[in-house]
Scaffold this motif. Structure first.
Motif, PDB file in Angstrom:
ATOM      1  N   MET A 125      30.625 -68.114  13.230  1.00 11.96           N
ATOM      2  CA  MET A 125      31.912 -68.834  13.269  1.00 11.96           C
ATOM      3  C   MET A 125      31.780 -70.376  12.987  1.00 11.96           C
ATOM      4  SD  MET A 125      34.178 -66.651  14.533  1.00 11.96           S
ATOM      5  CE  MET A 125      35.341 -67.593  15.140  1.00 11.96           C
ATOM      6  N   SER A 126      30.590 -70.872  13.126  1.00 10.48           N
ATOM      7  CA  SER A 126      30.316 -72.344  12.707  1.00 10.48           C
ATOM      8  C   SER A 126      30.024 -72.494  11.020  1.00 10.48           C
ATOM      9  CB  SER A 126      29.356 -72.934  13.597  1.00 10.48           C
ATOM     10  OG  SER A 126      28.012 -72.257  13.124  1.00 10.48           O
ATOM     11  N   GLY A 127      30.004 -71.518  10.482  1.00 11.24           N
ATOM     12  CA  GLY A 127      29.502 -71.455   9.134  1.00 11.24           C
ATOM     13  C   GLY A 127      28.286 -71.573   8.635  1.00 11.24           C
ATOM     14  N   LYS A 128      27.417 -71.474   9.505  1.00 13.17           N
ATOM     15  CA  LYS A 128      25.801 -71.220   9.168  1.00 13.17           C
ATOM     16  C   LYS A 128      25.546 -70.017   8.711  1.00 13.17           C
ATOM     17  CE  LYS A 128      24.794 -74.725  12.855  1.00 13.17           C
ATOM     18  NZ  LYS A 128      24.246 -74.921  13.986  1.00 13.17           N
ATOM     19  N   PRO A 129      24.443 -69.848   7.734  1.00 12.45           N
ATOM     20  CA  PRO A 129      24.109 -68.670   7.275  1.00 12.45           C
ATOM     21  C   PRO A 129      23.642 -67.791   8.442  1.00 12.45           C
ATOM     22  CG  PRO A 129      22.758 -70.355   6.568  1.00 12.45           C
ATOM     23  CD  PRO A 129      23.734 -70.931   7.197  1.00 12.45           C
ATOM     24  N   LEU A 130      23.886 -66.425   8.161  1.00 16.91           N
ATOM     25  CA  LEU A 130      23.105 -65.260   9.163  1.00 16.91           C
ATOM     26  C   LEU A 130      21.992 -64.810   8.641  1.00 16.91           C
ATOM     27  CD1 LEU A 130      26.800 -63.630   9.913  1.00 16.91           C
ATOM     28  CD2 LEU A 130      25.374 -65.552  11.387  1.00 16.91           C
ATOM     29  N   SER A 131      21.787 -64.965   7.394  1.00 13.36           N
ATOM     30  CA  SER A 131      20.531 -64.277   6.531  1.00 13.36           C
ATOM     31  C   SER A 131      19.631 -65.490   5.890  1.00 13.36           C
ATOM     32  CB  SER A 131      20.888 -62.892   5.841  1.00 13.36           C
ATOM     33  OG  SER A 131      19.810 -62.599   5.206  1.00 13.36           O
ATOM     34  N   PRO A 132      18.412 -65.060   5.793  1.00 16.74           N
ATOM     35  CA  PRO A 132      17.529 -66.047   4.966  1.00 16.74           C
ATOM     36  C   PRO A 132      17.770 -65.823   3.357  1.00 16.74           C
ATOM     37  CG  PRO A 132      16.376 -64.461   6.098  1.00 16.74           C
ATOM     38  CD  PRO A 132      17.274 -64.368   6.633  1.00 16.74           C
ATOM     39  N   ILE A 133      18.375 -64.454   3.219  1.00 16.29           N
ATOM     40  CA  ILE A 133      18.520 -64.350   1.772  1.00 16.29           C
ATOM     41  C   ILE A 133      19.987 -64.354   1.486  1.00 16.29           C
ATOM     42  CG2 ILE A 133      18.531 -62.159   0.430  1.00 16.29           C
ATOM     43  CD1 ILE A 133      16.361 -61.224   2.237  1.00 16.29           C
TER      44      ILE A 133
END
Length: 131
Positions: free
Chosen positions: A116-124
């Motif tokens: 929801m905050s726009g941060k990536p959910l995966s390192p890939i």
């Protein structure tokens, strides 16, 4: 194992599988070996390593293992179905089940907040995108 007179040991390891799931490949292999009379004792580090679904774990300890003359030992929880009354086993199983469900909820909440905050959910990065 040998120090405690357990011989002919076989290890059933399900790394990467959740203890809330009893359809783990090596757990099922262990069950088949137990049903074929190849197992006399099942030993785990603690109760949560057998399973984290308190109903199924309790069913194995109280019904399935005894039906196949299998002794169950959980080392860190001091459970030994041959030597002692295991009154606290039920409560430990409930707490293990609760812990697994609580952890799952917390992880989902963290991922939702990150998304929801726009941060990536995966390192890939997704296919077609550059990091």
């Amino acid at each position: 194992m040998k120090r405690n007179d357990f011989y002919n040991t076989t290890f059933y390891v399900d790394d990467g599988w959740s203890g809330t799931n009893f359809d783990r490949p090596n757990f099922q292999r262990m069950v088949k070996d137990m049903e074929n009379g190849k197992i006399g004792t099942v030993i785990t580090k603690d109760l949560s390593r057998l399973g984290r679904d308190y109903l199924m774990t309790g069913q194995y300890i109280e019904m399935i293992f005894p039906d196949h003359d299998v002794r169950y030992i959980a080392i860190n929880d001091s459970v030994d179905t041959q030597k002692s009354e295991n009154d606290m086993t039920v409560f430990r199983n409930v707490f293990n089940d609760f812990y697994a469900k609580d952890t799952s909820k917390k992880i989902k909440a963290v991922f939702k907040a990150k998304g929801m905050s726009g941060k990536p959910l995966s390192p890939i990065e997704p296919y077609g995108y550059k990091k």
